[in-house]
Write a protein that holds these residues in place. Structure first.
Motif, mmCIF file in Angstrom:
data_model
loop_
_atom_site.group_PDB
_atom_site.id
_atom_site.type_symbol
_atom_site.label_atom_id
_atom_site.label_comp_id
_atom_site.label_asym_id
_atom_site.label_seq_id
_atom_site.Cartn_x
_atom_site.Cartn_y
_atom_site.Cartn_z
ATOM 1 N N THR A 24 0.903 -1.367 0.054
ATOM 2 C CA THR A 24 -0.089 -0.086 -0.083
ATOM 3 C C THR A 24 0.853 1.129 -0.022
ATOM 4 O OG1 THR A 24 -0.103 0.167 2.522
ATOM 5 C CG2 THR A 24 -1.632 -1.394 1.296
ATOM 6 N N ASP A 42 -6.874 0.735 8.450
ATOM 7 C CA ASP A 42 -7.756 -0.182 7.990
ATOM 8 C C ASP A 42 -8.784 0.159 7.264
ATOM 9 O OD1 ASP A 42 -6.378 -2.153 9.879
ATOM 10 O OD2 ASP A 42 -7.365 -1.272 11.406
ATOM 11 N N GLY A 60 -9.188 -2.426 -3.498
ATOM 12 C CA GLY A 60 -10.024 -3.399 -2.837
ATOM 13 C C GLY A 60 -11.416 -3.285 -2.505
ATOM 14 N N ASP A 61 -11.805 -3.946 -1.628
ATOM 15 C CA ASP A 61 -13.157 -3.720 -0.727
ATOM 16 C C ASP A 61 -13.138 -3.748 0.476
ATOM 17 O OD1 ASP A 61 -13.003 -6.131 -0.655
ATOM 18 O OD2 ASP A 61 -14.713 -6.991 -2.140
ATOM 19 N N GLU A 62 -12.019 -3.612 1.043
ATOM 20 C CA GLU A 62 -12.156 -3.635 2.734
ATOM 21 C C GLU A 62 -12.571 -2.340 3.345
ATOM 22 O OE1 GLU A 62 -11.835 -6.643 3.991
ATOM 23 O OE2 GLU A 62 -11.718 -7.657 2.082
ATOM 24 N N TYR A 63 -12.594 -1.356 2.594
ATOM 25 C CA TYR A 63 -12.704 -0.008 3.442
ATOM 26 C C TYR A 63 -14.453 0.071 3.530
ATOM 27 C CZ TYR A 63 -13.519 1.693 -1.366
ATOM 28 O OH TYR A 63 -13.710 2.056 -2.736
ATOM 29 N N GLN A 82 -5.234 1.790 1.883
ATOM 30 C CA GLN A 82 -5.780 0.640 0.897
ATOM 31 C C GLN A 82 -5.320 0.765 -0.411
ATOM 32 O OE1 GLN A 82 -8.059 -1.752 2.628
ATOM 33 N NE2 GLN A 82 -7.038 -0.545 4.273
#
Length: 347
Positions: A24, A42, A60-63, A82
């Protein structure tokens, strides 16, 4: 695989970092002692938000959407905690560099050449001790300390990034601090200290027609941009968007580096240029100001990215002309300069 990431801070400082594949931007920055803003790392708080102007990446799709909405993402906003680059990138960081505990770079070099191109302009070439340490975006400027004084002056690069010899076009100002040094005392081998790069005036990704407007030594950043485009074309990364440069000066003999413009026109099939001279006594085919020669064919009904670099009266005249004519370019990046202070950018 490693990518070069340009972090542009709001105080004008640019810091370049290397980002490993799969890493990142936030982690890469911290690894290189650049403390980008963050609270959670995060994708929850949004503290690390910036704007990616150029480059490819995966978010990505983690946020959480509270940290970055779909609308913000569509506009190029990113979370550096991210963001995983898949190419070189340029990112606007909305804080001062000092708050991120980083500082503008400082380099050493030596005078390689001083050439009086005209009564109005001087070309300075500086051989860098470590050319790998000098990375910049074509169009940016750097501070050069004036030997024998405690002062510095700011100049845009006319050379492209990666060249061992950095070159600059410098206006010859009577009694000027840098002009006096270059015309009276400078010798090949003189040591110079440079601080930078800096500035938000630089070439963005070309996605539509481009109009470049240069006044006097304001030609310098465009030479840097065009040098890079020639290199990219040689490497197979050409674009087909039309590009036109209008280069204005006060007198006939103030026109310099026209041979370089001819070279660019020969190497870049979609590039053309025209020159304009203010002096009414001139026999030049185009007299007056650049605003007198911005024909409809180079304005593309406003579907154009405009880059402008020149002295304040020229910048103000172009801004007024656009306003009077109702011209609203898709993007407008300009830099105005005076002989004794750093350029002022806007976009």
């Amino acid at each position: 695989m490693s990518y070069t990431i340009a972090l542009n801070f709001e105080d004008g400082v640019t810091r370049f970092i290397g980002c490993k594949e799969g890493e990142t931007v936030l982690d890469a920055a911290y690894r290189q002692k650049v403390n980008l803003p963050m609270d959670c790392s995060d994708g929850v708080c949004g503290t690390c938000k910036g704007h990616c102007e150029q480059g490819e990446f995966d978010m990505g799709d983690e946020y959480l959407e509270e940290a970055l909405s779909d609308e913000e993402a569509a506009e190029g906003q990113v979370l550096t905690c991210q963001m995983v680059p898949s190419s070189d990138c340029v990112i606007q960081i909305p804080v001062a560099s000092t708050l991120c505990k980083t500082a503008v770079g400082r380099l050493e070099g030596s005078v390689a050449v001083v050439e009086q191109l005209s009564e109005d302009s001087i070309e300075l070439g500086v051989d860098l001790e470590d050319e790998a340490a000098l990375v910049f975006l074509p169009g940016q400027y750097i501070h050069i300390d004036v030997p024998g004084t405690e002062e510095h002056r700011s100049y845009s690069f006319s050379s492209k990034p990666g060249d061992r010899r950095a070159t600059f076009l410098i206006r010859n100002i009577p009694n000027g601090v840098m002009s006096g040094y270059l015309t009276e005392r400078a010798k090949v081998g003189d040591r110079l200290a440079l601080t930078g790069p800096m500035g938000s005036f630089y070439l963005r990704e070309i996605t539509r027609p481009v109009l470049m407007l240069a006044g006097g030594t304001g030609l310098a950043p465009f030479l840097s941009m065009l040098e890079l485009l020639v290199q990219k074309r040689a490497e197979g990364e050409s674009n087909e968007q039309p590009m036109h440069l209008i280069y204005g000066v006060n007198k006939d003999d103030h026109l310099v580096k026209v041979d370089a413009l001819e070279h660019f026109a020969a190497e870049l099939p979609n590039f053309a240029y025209s020159t304009v001279v203010v002096d009414e006594a001139s026999e030049h085919p185009r007299k007056g100001y650049v605003t007198h020669h911005m024909d409809a064919e180079v304005l593309h009904d406003g579907d154009v990215d405009v880059y402008l670099c020149g002295p304040p009266p020229m910048v103000d005249a172009v801004l007024k002309h656009f306003d009077n004519e109702g011209i609203v370019p898709q993007s407008f990046h300009y830099e105005k300069f005076t002989p004794n202070q750093a350029p002022k950018e806007a976009s």
